[in-house]
Each structure stands twice: as C-alpha cells, then as structure tokens.
Scaffold this motif. Structure first.
Motif, PDB file in Angstrom:
ATOM      1  N   GLY A 103      32.577 -22.976  -7.403  1.00 18.70           N
ATOM      2  CA  GLY A 103      33.693 -23.814  -8.049  1.00 18.70           C
ATOM      3  C   GLY A 103      34.612 -22.196  -8.890  1.00 18.70           C
ATOM      4  O   GLY A 103      36.102 -22.909  -8.712  1.00 18.70           O
ATOM      5  N   LEU A 104      34.621 -21.858  -9.043  1.00 13.64           N
ATOM      6  CA  LEU A 104      35.469 -20.807 -10.045  1.00 13.64           C
ATOM      7  C   LEU A 104      35.864 -19.928  -8.492  1.00 13.64           C
ATOM      8  O   LEU A 104      37.329 -19.418  -8.269  1.00 13.64           O
ATOM      9  CB  LEU A 104      34.742 -20.002 -10.573  1.00 13.64           C
ATOM     10  N   ARG A 105      35.298 -19.510  -7.426  1.00  7.02           N
ATOM     11  CA  ARG A 105      35.523 -18.729  -6.698  1.00  7.02           C
ATOM     12  C   ARG A 105      36.990 -20.338  -5.584  1.00  7.02           C
ATOM     13  O   ARG A 105      38.298 -19.088  -5.283  1.00  7.02           O
ATOM     14  CB  ARG A 105      34.495 -18.699  -5.314  1.00  7.02           C
ATOM     15  N   VAL A 106      36.563 -21.174  -5.553  1.00  8.16           N
ATOM     16  CA  VAL A 106      37.526 -22.069  -5.012  1.00  8.16           C
ATOM     17  C   VAL A 106      38.788 -21.722  -5.662  1.00  8.16           C
ATOM     18  O   VAL A 106      40.341 -21.896  -5.450  1.00  8.16           O
ATOM     19  CB  VAL A 106      36.946 -23.246  -4.938  1.00  8.16           C
ATOM     20  N   GLU A 107      39.047 -22.395  -7.156  1.00  7.35           N
ATOM     21  CA  GLU A 107      39.465 -22.374  -7.889  1.00  7.35           C
ATOM     22  C   GLU A 107      40.419 -20.697  -8.286  1.00  7.35           C
ATOM     23  O   GLU A 107      41.908 -21.455  -8.157  1.00  7.35           O
ATOM     24  CB  GLU A 107      39.345 -22.859  -9.045  1.00  7.35           C
ATOM     25  N   LEU A 108      40.297 -19.921  -7.897  1.00  5.69           N
ATOM     26  CA  LEU A 108      40.956 -18.945  -7.508  1.00  5.69           C
ATOM     27  C   LEU A 108      41.055 -17.753  -7.130  1.00  5.69           C
ATOM     28  O   LEU A 108      41.726 -16.334  -7.035  1.00  5.69           O
ATOM     29  CB  LEU A 108      40.473 -17.301  -8.919  1.00  5.69           C
ATOM     30  N   TYR A 109      40.704 -18.383  -5.780  1.00  8.41           N
ATOM     31  CA  TYR A 109      41.478 -17.616  -4.707  1.00  8.41           C
ATOM     32  C   TYR A 109      42.254 -17.429  -4.141  1.00  8.41           C
ATOM     33  O   TYR A 109      43.064 -17.933  -4.632  1.00  8.41           O
ATOM     34  CB  TYR A 109      41.024 -18.949  -3.305  1.00  8.41           C
ATOM     35  N   GLY A 110      42.453 -16.060  -3.599  1.00  4.63           N
ATOM     36  CA  GLY A 110      43.425 -15.661  -3.727  1.00  4.63           C
ATOM     37  C   GLY A 110      43.866 -14.533  -5.211  1.00  4.63           C
ATOM     38  O   GLY A 110      45.209 -13.836  -4.987  1.00  4.63           O
ATOM     39  N   SER A 111      43.081 -15.091  -6.004  1.00  2.00           N
ATOM     40  CA  SER A 111      43.641 -14.036  -7.456  1.00  2.00           C
ATOM     41  C   SER A 111      42.413 -12.840  -7.416  1.00  2.00           C
ATOM     42  O   SER A 111      41.840 -12.534  -6.794  1.00  2.00           O
ATOM     43  CB  SER A 111      43.296 -15.102  -8.240  1.00  2.00           C
ATOM     44  N   PRO A 112      43.599 -11.553  -8.072  1.00  2.78           N
ATOM     45  CA  PRO A 112      42.457 -10.148  -8.480  1.00  2.78           C
ATOM     46  C   PRO A 112      40.951 -10.587  -8.544  1.00  2.78           C
ATOM     47  O   PRO A 112      39.973 -10.205  -8.975  1.00  2.78           O
ATOM     48  CB  PRO A 112      43.403  -9.362  -9.581  1.00  2.78           C
ATOM     49  N   ILE A 113      40.609 -11.595  -8.954  1.00  2.08           N
ATOM     50  CA  ILE A 113      39.412 -11.980 -10.172  1.00  2.08           C
ATOM     51  C   ILE A 113      38.446 -11.592  -9.056  1.00  2.08           C
ATOM     52  O   ILE A 113      38.965 -13.445  -8.180  1.00  2.08           O
ATOM     53  CB  ILE A 113      39.377 -12.849 -10.806  1.00  2.08           C
ATOM     54  N   LYS A 114      36.914 -11.890  -8.686  1.00  2.00           N
ATOM     55  CA  LYS A 114      36.325 -11.605  -8.017  1.00  2.00           C
ATOM     56  C   LYS A 114      34.893 -12.497  -8.136  1.00  2.00           C
ATOM     57  O   LYS A 114      34.859 -12.329  -9.068  1.00  2.00           O
ATOM     58  CB  LYS A 114      35.865 -10.368  -6.999  1.00  2.00           C
ATOM     59  N   PHE A 115      34.084 -13.025  -7.244  1.00  2.00           N
ATOM     60  CA  PHE A 115      32.719 -13.338  -7.515  1.00  2.00           C
ATOM     61  C   PHE A 115      31.857 -13.853  -7.130  1.00  2.00           C
ATOM     62  O   PHE A 115      32.148 -13.382  -5.595  1.00  2.00           O
ATOM     63  CB  PHE A 115      33.496 -15.349  -7.762  1.00  2.00           C
ATOM     64  N   THR A 116      30.738 -12.864  -7.741  1.00  2.00           N
ATOM     65  CA  THR A 116      29.277 -12.974  -6.090  1.00  2.00           C
ATOM     66  C   THR A 116      28.649 -13.721  -7.354  1.00  2.00           C
ATOM     67  O   THR A 116      27.930 -13.868  -7.926  1.00  2.00           O
ATOM     68  CB  THR A 116      29.053 -11.147  -6.607  1.00  2.00           C
ATOM     69  N   VAL A 117      27.909 -14.156  -6.140  1.00  2.00           N
ATOM     70  CA  VAL A 117      26.577 -15.304  -6.781  1.00  2.00           C
ATOM     71  C   VAL A 117      25.198 -14.283  -6.262  1.00  2.00           C
ATOM     72  O   VAL A 117      25.190 -14.634  -4.515  1.00  2.00           O
ATOM     73  CB  VAL A 117      26.656 -16.624  -5.799  1.00  2.00           C
ATOM     74  N   LEU A 118      24.416 -14.156  -7.031  1.00  2.00           N
ATOM     75  CA  LEU A 118      23.156 -12.688  -6.204  1.00  2.00           C
ATOM     76  C   LEU A 118      21.603 -14.316  -5.970  1.00  2.00           C
ATOM     77  O   LEU A 118      21.469 -15.221  -6.900  1.00  2.00           O
ATOM     78  CB  LEU A 118      22.542 -11.847  -7.156  1.00  2.00           C
ATOM     79  N   TYR A 119      21.486 -13.775  -5.362  1.00  2.00           N
ATOM     80  CA  TYR A 119      20.373 -15.130  -4.506  1.00  2.00           C
ATOM     81  C   TYR A 119      18.406 -13.549  -4.701  1.00  2.00           C
ATOM     82  O   TYR A 119      18.869 -13.838  -3.408  1.00  2.00           O
ATOM     83  CB  TYR A 119      19.834 -15.660  -3.204  1.00  2.00           C
ATOM     84  N   PRO A 120      18.431 -13.772  -5.501  1.00  2.00           N
ATOM     85  CA  PRO A 120      16.859 -12.840  -6.064  1.00  2.00           C
ATOM     86  C   PRO A 120      15.912 -13.753  -4.863  1.00  2.00           C
ATOM     87  O   PRO A 120      15.430 -14.868  -5.782  1.00  2.00           O
ATOM     88  CB  PRO A 120      16.563 -12.196  -6.826  1.00  2.00           C
ATOM     89  N   GLY A 121      14.919 -12.688  -4.412  1.00  2.00           N
ATOM     90  CA  GLY A 121      13.989 -13.213  -3.963  1.00  2.00           C
ATOM     91  C   GLY A 121      12.666 -12.616  -5.537  1.00  2.00           C
ATOM     92  O   GLY A 121      12.995 -12.497  -5.981  1.00  2.00           O
ATOM     93  N   TYR A 122      11.321 -12.754  -4.767  1.00  2.00           N
ATOM     94  CA  TYR A 122      10.370 -12.230  -5.603  1.00  2.00           C
ATOM     95  C   TYR A 122      10.976 -10.940  -6.297  1.00  2.00           C
ATOM     96  O   TYR A 122      10.715  -9.869  -5.271  1.00  2.00           O
ATOM     97  CB  TYR A 122       9.014 -12.435  -5.420  1.00  2.00           C
ATOM     98  N   ILE A 123      10.881 -10.505  -7.123  1.00  2.00           N
ATOM     99  CA  ILE A 123      10.422  -9.051  -7.722  1.00  2.00           C
ATOM    100  C   ILE A 123      10.699  -9.333  -8.793  1.00  2.00           C
ATOM    101  O   ILE A 123      10.546  -9.309  -9.608  1.00  2.00           O
ATOM    102  CB  ILE A 123      12.897  -8.531  -8.427  1.00  2.00           C
TER     103      ILE A 123
END
Length: 247
Positions: free
Chosen positions: A166-186
């Motif tokens: 949701g933040l990525r959509v809101e701030l699309y085009g801004s200098p702030i970047k967003f990353t979501v990590l989906y780890p498997g079994y570690i």
C-alpha cells in the motif's frame, strides 16, 4: 557509506543480515531485546570489519513508544537511515480453537501490530528525509492460508506484505523505495538445525539471497529464488489436498 537499521538483530536472520551487510560496506543500527547478544555481534563485526560503524540499542518491538524513540535516536546518531529492515517477529502459534488463543494473540500482536508501529516509525524517518528504503520481512506462508499452528503466523505475514504494498502505491515515483521479502524455510531460531521442512537451506545461504534482494532494491522477492520463485505463484493456485502435503 550507507546506513542500515535492522530490528530483531540479536540472532538468526537479523544477525546474519548484519554480518553480510557489514561485509558489503554498510554501517549498521542494530536493535533487539537481548542487548548482550547485540554487543557480541557488534564486537564480532568490529573485529572482521574495523571500518564499519555499528550502533546498538535495546528494543522491545511491542513497546510502541520505545520503537519511535529508538528509530529517531538512530536517525539522529547517523544523520540519516538509508535502509530500515523490519525483521523482528515470532513463530508461536497453535491450531485455532484449541485453547491456545494467548499464543496466537501474541503472534498477531508482535508480527502485525508491532510491525505496524515499526512501519510508522520508519516512515516518519523516511518521509522526513524524502529518501531511503523500507524492507519488510514477510514469509512464503503469505501465499496462502496455512493450517494448524501456522495459521495466525501466515495471516500476519500477509498483512505486513499488504501494508508495504500500500505504501508503494501511495508513494510511487517518490525517492522512497519499498521491498517485501518472502523467505522460504531458512535455518534460524525459528527453524533450527535439524528442522524437517521442504527445501530448507542454511542461514548463510538464505540470508545471502535476502541481502542481494535488499541491495538491488527489488520490489518483492522470493528468497532463495530457487525453488520459491517457482513455487510461490504455484502455491496461490494449488488445490488444497496438494497444499496440505507441502505444510
């Protein structure tokens, strides 16, 4: 030189992220409840990488006031925070309706309500800077509803992923970047050595994939890529009888 803040940095994935990011030239702001372990990690990194700056602070992520205090203090210490990695979480839980509501509630409060507070504090810093990267550690369990003891955990990991999207959509085009990590079994404190789980990998290998995705500023990443980049989309449509065999 970039500065990365990591929550839940005293052990497991958070501590290994700190080691690997330090090796790649990052200065570090590390926080967790267990300050003795943070101090040990700080000394370890200082010995291996004398040029790295590492600051540590105690943080219980369920203490909302402390979350804001710690994030603001780290931003003041370094003058900026280039990356904020929201990694703290727990894996408690029990099948719904079996008398263990307290364990499921604790998981929900720590993995979502506390993550929301961390996101608020992180975004306060990043909006003020108008720069930086927010990284949320979700889970492959966010792909589908999970059974038994994993049910609440999986639900929280869906929630935190959607929060950042949701933040990525809101701030699309801004200098702030967003990353979501989906780890498997570690392997970690949540999945110690000897854990029987599909495609489980060692801490170092699993975290290396996480760090690569963070530094490349990927919007989202299944980690490690193999086999989870293939299995992730499949899990979303897998018939329930087959999904049960995976978990």
């Amino acid at each position: 030189m970039s500065v990365t803040l990591i929550t839940g940095a005293s052990s497991g994935l958070g501590a290994e992220m700190a080691r690997q990011l330090a090796a790649k030239g990052e200065d570090l702001a590390l926080c967790a409840r267990r300050t003795d372990r943070l101090e040990e990690l700080k000394a370890e990194i200082a010995a291996a990488h004398p040029g790295r700056r590492v600051e540590v602070r105690a943080l219980d992520v369920n203490d909302e006031e402390q979350v804001f205090e710690v994030f603001r203090a780290f931003a003041s210490d370094f003058g900026r925070l280039d990356r904020i990695v929201l990694n703290a979480g727990i894996g408690k839980g029990a099948p719904i309706g079996t008398g263990m509501q307290h364990a499921n509630r604790q998981t929900a409060m720590t993995n979502f309500v506390a993550a929301l507070a961390q996101t608020e504090a992180a975004m306060e810093v990043l909006r003020a800077q108008n720069s930086g990267q927010l990284v949320m550690v979700s889970s492959m369990s966010a792909m589908r509803g999970m059974p038994k003891a994993t049910a609440t955990y999986a639900a929280t990991k869906v929630a935190v992923a959607r929060l950042v999207e949701g933040l990525r959509v809101e701030l699309y085009g801004s200098p702030i970047k967003f990353t979501v990590l989906y780890p498997g079994y570690i392997n970690s404190e949540m999945n110690p050595e000897g854990t029987k789980a599909p495609f489980i990998v060692g801490t170092e290998k699993g975290v290396a994939a996480m760090v690569e995705a963070i530094l490349k500023e990927k919007g989202s990443a299944y980690v490690p890529g193999w086999p989870w980049a293939v299995l992730g989309p499949v899990m979303k449509v897998l018939p329930v009888p087959l999904l049960r065999r995976m978990v």
